[in-house]
Write a protein that holds these residues in place. Sequence first.
Motif, PDB file in Angstrom:
ATOM      1  N   ILE A  30     -38.441   4.655  54.878  1.00  0.00           N
ATOM      2  CA  ILE A  30     -38.481   3.375  55.593  1.00  0.00           C
ATOM      3  C   ILE A  30     -37.667   3.490  56.873  1.00  0.00           C
ATOM      4  O   ILE A  30     -36.525   3.940  56.854  1.00  0.00           O
ATOM      5  CB  ILE A  30     -37.927   2.236  54.721  1.00  0.00           C
ATOM      6  N   ARG A  31     -38.270   3.077  57.959  1.00  0.00           N
ATOM      7  CA  ARG A  31     -37.580   3.132  59.253  1.00  0.00           C
ATOM      8  C   ARG A  31     -36.441   2.115  59.260  1.00  0.00           C
ATOM      9  O   ARG A  31     -36.634   0.939  59.002  1.00  0.00           O
ATOM     10  CB  ARG A  31     -38.565   2.801  60.378  1.00  0.00           C
ATOM     11  N   SER A  32     -35.234   2.568  59.562  1.00  0.00           N
ATOM     12  CA  SER A  32     -34.089   1.670  59.660  1.00  0.00           C
ATOM     13  C   SER A  32     -33.968   1.170  61.087  1.00  0.00           C
ATOM     14  O   SER A  32     -33.837   1.947  62.018  1.00  0.00           O
ATOM     15  CB  SER A  32     -32.802   2.397  59.259  1.00  0.00           C
ATOM     16  N   THR A  33     -34.027  -0.131  61.260  1.00  0.00           N
ATOM     17  CA  THR A  33     -33.954  -0.716  62.598  1.00  0.00           C
ATOM     18  C   THR A  33     -32.638  -1.426  62.830  1.00  0.00           C
ATOM     19  O   THR A  33     -32.481  -2.155  63.793  1.00  0.00           O
ATOM     20  CB  THR A  33     -35.101  -1.718  62.804  1.00  0.00           C
ATOM     21  N   SER A  34     -31.700  -1.221  61.955  1.00  0.00           N
ATOM     22  CA  SER A  34     -30.405  -1.892  62.090  1.00  0.00           C
ATOM     23  C   SER A  34     -29.273  -0.884  62.054  1.00  0.00           C
ATOM     24  O   SER A  34     -29.249   0.016  61.216  1.00  0.00           O
ATOM     25  CB  SER A  34     -30.196  -2.894  60.949  1.00  0.00           C
ATOM     26  N   PRO A  35     -28.291  -1.018  62.932  1.00  0.00           N
ATOM     27  CA  PRO A  35     -27.138  -0.125  62.895  1.00  0.00           C
ATOM     28  C   PRO A  35     -26.253  -0.383  61.693  1.00  0.00           C
ATOM     29  O   PRO A  35     -25.347   0.387  61.407  1.00  0.00           O
ATOM     30  CB  PRO A  35     -26.404  -0.464  64.200  1.00  0.00           C
ATOM     31  N   PHE A  36     -26.514  -1.482  60.969  1.00  0.00           N
ATOM     32  CA  PHE A  36     -25.695  -1.821  59.812  1.00  0.00           C
ATOM     33  C   PHE A  36     -26.277  -1.290  58.513  1.00  0.00           C
ATOM     34  O   PHE A  36     -25.664  -1.379  57.472  1.00  0.00           O
ATOM     35  CB  PHE A  36     -25.549  -3.343  59.705  1.00  0.00           C
ATOM     36  N   PHE A 101     -21.470  -8.198  70.311  1.00  0.00           N
ATOM     37  CA  PHE A 101     -22.028  -8.145  68.954  1.00  0.00           C
ATOM     38  C   PHE A 101     -22.733  -9.475  68.656  1.00  0.00           C
ATOM     39  O   PHE A 101     -22.515 -10.101  67.627  1.00  0.00           O
ATOM     40  CB  PHE A 101     -20.929  -7.870  67.921  1.00  0.00           C
ATOM     41  N   SER A 102     -23.601  -9.880  69.554  1.00  0.00           N
ATOM     42  CA  SER A 102     -24.148 -11.235  69.540  1.00  0.00           C
ATOM     43  C   SER A 102     -25.103 -11.510  68.396  1.00  0.00           C
ATOM     44  O   SER A 102     -25.252 -12.665  67.976  1.00  0.00           O
ATOM     45  CB  SER A 102     -24.859 -11.510  70.870  1.00  0.00           C
ATOM     46  N   ALA A 120     -22.816 -13.323  79.637  1.00  0.00           N
ATOM     47  CA  ALA A 120     -23.621 -12.189  79.170  1.00  0.00           C
ATOM     48  C   ALA A 120     -23.477 -12.046  77.661  1.00  0.00           C
ATOM     49  O   ALA A 120     -22.482 -12.499  77.073  1.00  0.00           O
ATOM     50  CB  ALA A 120     -23.199 -10.895  79.860  1.00  0.00           C
ATOM     51  N   SER A 121     -24.483 -11.437  77.041  1.00  0.00           N
ATOM     52  CA  SER A 121     -24.453 -11.115  75.615  1.00  0.00           C
ATOM     53  C   SER A 121     -24.774  -9.636  75.438  1.00  0.00           C
ATOM     54  O   SER A 121     -25.681  -9.116  76.092  1.00  0.00           O
ATOM     55  CB  SER A 121     -25.480 -11.944  74.835  1.00  0.00           C
ATOM     56  N   PHE A 122     -24.052  -8.967  74.544  1.00  0.00           N
ATOM     57  CA  PHE A 122     -24.293  -7.568  74.209  1.00  0.00           C
ATOM     58  C   PHE A 122     -24.674  -7.463  72.741  1.00  0.00           C
ATOM     59  O   PHE A 122     -23.956  -7.951  71.869  1.00  0.00           O
ATOM     60  CB  PHE A 122     -23.046  -6.718  74.480  1.00  0.00           C
ATOM     61  N   GLU A 123     -25.803  -6.822  72.460  1.00  0.00           N
ATOM     62  CA  GLU A 123     -26.285  -6.683  71.088  1.00  0.00           C
ATOM     63  C   GLU A 123     -27.122  -5.414  70.970  1.00  0.00           C
ATOM     64  O   GLU A 123     -28.079  -5.218  71.705  1.00  0.00           O
ATOM     65  CB  GLU A 123     -27.110  -7.901  70.691  1.00  0.00           C
ATOM     66  N   ILE A 124     -26.770  -4.552  70.010  1.00  0.00           N
ATOM     67  CA  ILE A 124     -27.426  -3.250  69.900  1.00  0.00           C
ATOM     68  C   ILE A 124     -28.819  -3.323  69.286  1.00  0.00           C
ATOM     69  O   ILE A 124     -29.669  -2.478  69.559  1.00  0.00           O
ATOM     70  CB  ILE A 124     -26.525  -2.274  69.100  1.00  0.00           C
ATOM     71  N   MET A 125     -29.096  -4.327  68.459  1.00  0.00           N
ATOM     72  CA  MET A 125     -30.430  -4.451  67.862  1.00  0.00           C
ATOM     73  C   MET A 125     -31.383  -5.098  68.861  1.00  0.00           C
ATOM     74  O   MET A 125     -31.147  -6.213  69.319  1.00  0.00           O
ATOM     75  CB  MET A 125     -30.372  -5.279  66.587  1.00  0.00           C
ATOM     76  N   SER A 126     -32.464  -4.416  69.159  1.00  0.00           N
ATOM     77  CA  SER A 126     -33.386  -4.922  70.164  1.00  0.00           C
ATOM     78  C   SER A 126     -34.045  -6.228  69.727  1.00  0.00           C
ATOM     79  O   SER A 126     -34.271  -7.122  70.550  1.00  0.00           O
ATOM     80  CB  SER A 126     -34.452  -3.871  70.481  1.00  0.00           C
ATOM     81  N   GLU A 145     -30.253   0.283  72.068  1.00  0.00           N
ATOM     82  CA  GLU A 145     -29.294   1.359  71.854  1.00  0.00           C
ATOM     83  C   GLU A 145     -28.608   1.831  73.135  1.00  0.00           C
ATOM     84  O   GLU A 145     -27.568   2.488  73.068  1.00  0.00           O
ATOM     85  CB  GLU A 145     -29.982   2.537  71.167  1.00  0.00           C
ATOM     86  N   THR A 146     -29.165   1.515  74.273  1.00  0.00           N
ATOM     87  CA  THR A 146     -28.526   1.917  75.534  1.00  0.00           C
ATOM     88  C   THR A 146     -27.787   0.747  76.163  1.00  0.00           C
ATOM     89  O   THR A 146     -26.563   0.729  76.232  1.00  0.00           O
ATOM     90  CB  THR A 146     -29.577   2.468  76.522  1.00  0.00           C
ATOM     91  N   ASP A 147     -28.517  -0.263  76.582  1.00  0.00           N
ATOM     92  CA  ASP A 147     -27.900  -1.392  77.279  1.00  0.00           C
ATOM     93  C   ASP A 147     -27.014  -2.234  76.374  1.00  0.00           C
ATOM     94  O   ASP A 147     -26.026  -2.807  76.831  1.00  0.00           O
ATOM     95  CB  ASP A 147     -28.985  -2.293  77.883  1.00  0.00           C
ATOM     96  N   GLY A 148     -27.370  -2.327  75.088  1.00  0.00           N
ATOM     97  CA  GLY A 148     -26.625  -3.198  74.190  1.00  0.00           C
ATOM     98  C   GLY A 148     -25.461  -2.543  73.481  1.00  0.00           C
ATOM     99  O   GLY A 148     -24.709  -3.222  72.774  1.00  0.00           O
ATOM    100  N   ASP A 149     -25.281  -1.244  73.633  1.00  0.00           N
ATOM    101  CA  ASP A 149     -24.194  -0.528  72.970  1.00  0.00           C
ATOM    102  C   ASP A 149     -22.892  -0.774  73.736  1.00  0.00           C
ATOM    103  O   ASP A 149     -22.714  -0.284  74.856  1.00  0.00           O
ATOM    104  CB  ASP A 149     -24.509   0.968  72.930  1.00  0.00           C
TER     105      ASP A 149
END
Length: 412
Positions: A30-36, A101-102, A120-126, A145-149
């Motif tokens: 299963i593709r993991s789409t969450s950094p958590f 970590f929005s 501004a808001s920063f969030e790694i999950m697209s 993974e680039t702009d939100g990291d």
Amino acid sequence: MPERPIQQHSLFDTSIESEGADGPIVPSRIRSTSPFHQPRDLTEAQREKFRRMSRESREARRSALAGEGPAPLHEINVPKFHPLDLMPKRDGKGLSALSLFSGGGGLDLGVERAGFSHTASFEIMSEAGDTLRKARSDWAVFSGETDGDVRRANFKQWRGEVDLLHGGPPCQPFSNAGRQKGHLDERDMWPQFVRAVKEIRPAAFIGENVPALASPKFSEYVSTSIMAPLSGSYHIQKIILQASDFGVPQVRRRVFFIGFRTKKMANGWKAPQSTHYWGDASITEGERCMGLREALGLPDIGVDDLSPTIRSSLTGPRHTTSILNSVAAQRKFESLQIWPNGVAADRASARAFVAKNGHFRLSVPDIALIQGFPEDWPFVGATYMALGQIGNAVPPPLAYAVASSVLEVLSK
């Protein structure tokens, strides 16, 4: 959910091949789409058991939505709980806020309703970034993974431009539901929150997490990783709040670290006072918090209670559409005649997909409401992804209460 090709998250992949007692451990397909996400180490036979359960569930759902299943037992509910009533829009007097970590926007929405303008808001999950953009098209959202990291961000560009910095670094390194590895967990992002505070130098900051972070187990971590790096420039206070004390129909406690740049501001700050109560007939101040059934607009069965804490579907060993976090929670939902497994995408689908025990099946809009989001907050992504964003979020009315207390100080 359907199986997908292997594509583990590149930043936080914890799937490895090793030898288990019942055979070799194999990675999830299963593709993991969450950094958590932290996949469980399972053998092929164990994974096949979960795949079979998933296939059976998908077939039952398909049959129900095609009109081939049992006749619906419940009417589509019309909720009585309206979260925006708990968050009347305030005048922020031009004060601004920046979010880290929005996620799905719990803190962001509460802070906005408290009157702060968005920077501004920063969030790694697209997908979560897409949720924020869909909810507020005029917000500056950095996601993926680039702009939100946040580890890649240069926060000095906002020095002197932001009054409040807020964010809830991933709670998995500290949560009782996780492995509690603290600073040894690569998902620990408190050092990045601290770096952002130092580079931006806001007048105040709000850092949020699970109450386990305030336990004796992590006292040294809090002292060395949060308090010590910032106490030279900020006066920091720590509080633990319960969501139901602010009208959210759910048992959900959170710890907040609130820092002010001057001693005068810190001395002028007052912790948010409860506005609601639940279950104590002797309390005469404040309003009664709704129970779960009342909040969702379900028929009176003579029993009601607060919802157990909503679990994020992104933080366990496998993606799921269940919101259960414990056996005790399961018993509570059973007593309320509510089915918390296989949450449906919408209320019509939930009605059509009759639960095995005949209890009321929850939908994504219901879960969002239980967490304190308004009906029109547009969570983007598959059902498990929407539930993950909701379950990871700070209840907006709770965020509103904390942000309002900070506004009272900064606006003087």
